[in-house]
Design a protein around this motif. Structure first.
Motif, PDB file in Angstrom:
ATOM      1  N   THR A 110       0.844  -1.195   0.000  1.00  0.00           N
ATOM      2  CA  THR A 110       0.000   0.000   0.000  1.00  0.00           C
ATOM      3  C   THR A 110       0.882   1.248   0.000  1.00  0.00           C
ATOM      4  OG1 THR A 110      -1.653  -1.192   1.294  1.00  0.00           O
ATOM      5  CG2 THR A 110      -1.829   1.210   1.231  1.00  0.00           C
ATOM      6  N   GLY A 111       0.669   2.127  -0.967  1.00  0.00           N
ATOM      7  CA  GLY A 111       1.464   3.342  -1.063  1.00  0.00           C
ATOM      8  C   GLY A 111       2.396   3.348  -2.256  1.00  0.00           C
ATOM      9  N   PHE A 112       2.531   2.185  -2.931  1.00  0.00           N
ATOM     10  CA  PHE A 112       3.385   2.105  -4.123  1.00  0.00           C
ATOM     11  C   PHE A 112       2.691   2.653  -5.363  1.00  0.00           C
ATOM     12  CE2 PHE A 112       6.692  -1.450  -3.116  1.00  0.00           C
ATOM     13  CZ  PHE A 112       7.296  -0.575  -2.231  1.00  0.00           C
ATOM     14  N   GLU A 113       1.378   2.839  -5.273  1.00  0.00           N
ATOM     15  CA  GLU A 113       0.628   3.229  -6.470  1.00  0.00           C
ATOM     16  C   GLU A 113       1.095   4.592  -6.995  1.00  0.00           C
ATOM     17  OE1 GLU A 113      -0.724   2.731  -3.505  1.00  0.00           O
ATOM     18  OE2 GLU A 113      -1.718   0.771  -3.617  1.00  0.00           O
ATOM     19  N   GLY A 114       1.348   4.633  -8.291  1.00  0.00           N
ATOM     20  CA  GLY A 114       1.710   5.884  -8.937  1.00  0.00           C
ATOM     21  C   GLY A 114       3.150   6.302  -8.757  1.00  0.00           C
ATOM     22  N   LEU A 115       3.992   5.463  -8.134  1.00  0.00           N
ATOM     23  CA  LEU A 115       5.395   5.800  -7.916  1.00  0.00           C
ATOM     24  C   LEU A 115       6.270   5.067  -8.917  1.00  0.00           C
ATOM     25  CD1 LEU A 115       5.660   5.592  -4.003  1.00  0.00           C
ATOM     26  CD2 LEU A 115       5.228   7.617  -5.420  1.00  0.00           C
TER      27      LEU A 115
END
Length: 755
Positions: free
Chosen positions: A155-160
């Motif tokens: 969770t939090g890797f999206e769009g990086l």
């Protein structure tokens, strides 16, 4: 007292058992604090303690008050500038080990240094990236965000981008590492580093050097090799490199070889002429500047396809919070990072503290590194410790305090904010070459193997096992495996100590291993047994077996044989087959007397021998009636030397009491000497004593017990004349107070035995 002009001493005192000594010398009563008392004291604060706590949490206050501006400031400036230049280069180079963009290494060379300036207790270590920690971070990064394939579902890797994901993993695991270090420091458990012996750390860092060297081969050879982690990752990486060896970038290889040769030669010159050089030649910085200039002038990136550092963003990024999902995924890997980072830094700090005569606090160091890593992780830096080479530069260039460290951080800040763009054309192969050259010290540790094998084979096994496990399984699992081997070696040494039988050195009150000396005196019927280790559940059976081996018979077997013989004698007397006369037992049976199976309980055979129904007490070493055979016991006294026994647990107490009772029941007097007072107190507290095992068996010293035995069992005159005497001198007291030493058999008035 000492005899004037002679290296001898004489002491006049009574023969002491523990009981008689306690009667003659009154002990001071000391109130023992309970655990509750310690807890209450820990949480009780007054103004004095609050001030002391504040000073301990901010060590900078203590040394800044004594800072000698005129004497130290110039040295700190020179050291700070020199260390800062090295920190810039190592920050870029070691960042490659963490599989991150190089400029993030500059963050790790800046933020943790600022915090350590205020909280650290060492004045000489240089805080920042440490290659072993960088490699451990790199293994976590490549596990969660591999070079090939999709990253782990976090969770939090999206769009990086991939680099941003890796940076998130690095600073999140660094934050977790800092939390663990801070928690250990607040809980005052800095002692955990003691479980990492110098041997284990040496084997571990040597394995880390091998991992680092292999990881840098892809930059030196200029090829694309995916980052791998986990067991046997180093084998798979080497396999990929050998398969792609034909795609080596020759320009990268030549640059790396030139850098390595020049840096290695100049470093050797620095070491050889250390006393003559005002400051070491900063060859890594010089070669980096030259390589940057040549790469920019000839456009190596475009013409030869060389991978360079690339664009370095100016300034610092705003603080961010760590990713809690990554926290959960990397908790098991963050703990060994916390331990390794602290252990290495603390070891280096101790060396410089001893050299420059000041003290460091292990718990405060944990707090300092914990807060440094938490603060640094908030600004996207990765875990910091201390690099040996960088700390050596800071100390050898005249650094006196952490003012030098603060100035080095300022140099790093200047590069980050203003002139970082000058490093953009720097080939990564140069950074890889610098990293490999700096591994010399760690790789030279292989030379410890022959030394350890000759002097301490268990330590050698720990070194080899730790190194092999760390190379093959990875640094985190390898450290755990090495720690396991180390603890096993400690347990084995404690479980199987070198027990021995002691003998008196003729004419002295000194007792040594009987196998090591020629001129010894052993009274007949006396054994002195020594166990040089604590006695606990794991070695109590070993102790008992060695005790049986030392006395030469199994007391339980002898006791059972004697009780069986008594049963048979009672039966024969009852049947009339055996009679007692003034000349002894008389066999009145015509046929041979045979022993028969006794129907009574076998447990009675282990009880003390009872002569109450017999007309006489039987001498077991004399000829027995009815052709009975019982193993002879030629021992009348056994002395147990407990000088090296530091503790006993409950299992050991039970086993020891059983062994003592077995010996006492076969008419062997047992004495325990030099017992620690706390052990003796524990024996009383645990109801160790009874009708058979008495407190009177404890004597103050081995010599006291031996003299008591000789007094109780005097040797025949003809035997005495053939052996040296244990008591060799007496003191004759005269009215004038002078002492005259005479032979034991000399005539004198009011003689007192002297030992």
């Amino acid at each position: 007292m000492m005899r004037a002009g002679v290296k001898q001493y004489v002491v006049a005192r009574p023969l002491y058992s523990e009981e008689s000594f306690a009667e003659d010398h009154e002990k001071v009563y000391r109130h023992r604090k309970t655990m509750l008392n310690h807890i209450c004291q820990y949480f009780t604060y007054d103004s004095k303690r609050a001030k002391s706590t504040a000073l301990s949490l901010l060590p900078v206050i203590n040394w800044i008050k004594i800072y000698r501006v005129k004497e130290w400031l110039l040295s700190d400036i020179v050291s700070g500038v020199s260390t800062g230049l090295v920190a810039v280069l190592q920050g870029l180079a070691y960042c490659l080990l963490a599989s991150l963009p190089p400029w993030y290494g500059l963050f790790s060379a800046f933020f943790p240094v600022i915090i350590y300036f205020f909280l650290g207790t060492s004045r000489h270590i240089s805080v920042g990236p440490f290659p072993v920690l960088c490699l451990m971070i790199g293994s976590v990064v490549t596990r969660l965000v591999p070079d090939e394939g999709l990253p782990m579902n976090i969770t939090g890797f999206e769009g990086l981008s991939k680099d941003e994901q890796r940076v998130m993993v690095a600073y999140s695991v660094t934050f977790s590492t800092g939390i663990m270090q801070l928690a250990m420091g607040m809980l005052q458990v800095g002692f955990v580093v003691m479980y990492l012996s110098d041997t284990l750390v040496s084997g571990f860092t040597t394995a880390a050097a091998i991992h680092i060297m292999v990881s840098q081969l892809k930059f030196v050879l200029g090829m694309q090799v995916p980052g791998l982690s986990g067991p046997l990752a180093i084998i798979y990486t080497l396999e990929i490199i050998f398969k792609k060896i034909t795609s080596t970038n020759i320009c990268d290889l030549v640059i790396a070889l030139v850098i390595m040769v020049v840096v290695f030669v100049v470093k050797e010159i620095n070491d050889r002429f250390r006393s003559k050089l005002p400051v070491p030649i900063p060859i890594e910085v010089i070669m980096t500047i030259i390589a940057c200039g040549i790469s920019y002038a000839f456009d190596f990136k475009t013409r030869y396809g060389i991978d360079t550092v690339g664009q370095i963003p100016k300034g610092y990024e705003p603080p961010v919070a760590p990713n809690m999902h990554i926290f959960q995924e990397t908790a098991m890997e963050a703990f060994p990072m916390a331990i390794v980072g602290f252990a290495v830094a603390f070891s280096v700090a101790k060396v410089y503290a001893v050299k420059h005569d000041y003290t460091i606090d292990g718990n405060q160091e944990l707090i300092a590194f914990g807060v440094s890593n938490i603060f640094g992780a908030s600004f996207k830096s990765f875990a910091a410790s201390t690099a040996l080479s960088r700390s050596a530069v800071q100390e050898s260039t005249g650094g006196k305090t952490q003012v030098a460290g603060l100035l080095s951080a300022i140099i790093v800040m200047i590069v980050t904010l203003a002139i970082g763009f000058l490093l953009e054309p720097l080939p990564k192969s140069v950074l890889g070459a610098v990293v490999i050259v700096n591994l010399k010290g760690m790789l030279m540790q292989f030379g410890e193997i022959p030394y350890l094998w000759k002097r301490d084979k268990p330590d050698c096994v720990v070194w080899i096992a730790t190194c092999l496990a760390s190379v093959l399984l990875g640094l985190d699992l390898g450290l755990a495996a090495g720690l396991g081997v180390e603890l096993i070696s400690v347990v084995i040494r404690a479980q199987f100590p070198r027990c021995c039988v002691l003998a008196n050195i003729r004419g002295t009150d000194i007792y040594k291993d009987r196998k090591d000396y020629i001129d010894i005196y052993e009274p007949e019927g006396v054994k002195i047994f020594r166990i040089p280790s604590p006695i606990f559940f794991a070695n109590i059976e070993f102790f008992r077996s060695k005790l049986v081996e030392a006395v030469g018979f199994n007391p339980l077997r002898v006791l059972r044989k004697r009780n069986k013989a008594l049963r048979l004698i009672r039966k024969l007397l009852k049947k009339g087959s055996l009679q007692w006369t003034s000349k002894g037992f008389l066999n009145t049976s015509c046929g041979p007397i045979r022993d028969s199976e006794d129907e009574s309980s076998l447990e009675e055979l282990d009880l003390p021998t009872d002569f109450k129904d017999l007309p006489v007490r039987i001498d077991w070493n004399a000829e027995l009636p009815a052709n009975l055979a019982v193993p002879p016991v030629d021992l009348h006294s056994l002395i147990l030397d407990f000088a090296a026994v530091s503790f006993l647990d409950i299992s050991a107490l039970k086993g020891l009491k059983t062994s003592l009772k077995e010996l006492i029941r076969v008419e062997v007097d047992v004495y325990i000497v030099a017992c620690d007072p706390y052990i003796l107190e524990k024996l009383h507290h645990c109801c160790f004593f009874d009708d058979e095992v008495l407190p009177s068996m404890f004597f103050l010293t081995l010599h006291d017990a031996m003299l008591h035995v000789l007094e109780k069992h005097p040797e025949p005159t003809e035997t005495k004349s053939g052996f040296g005497k244990i008591l060799t001198t007496v003191t004759v007291h005269h009215p004038g107070g002078r002492l005259r030493i005479r032979d034991r058999h000399s005539q004198g008035h009011n003689p007192e035995t002297k030992f």
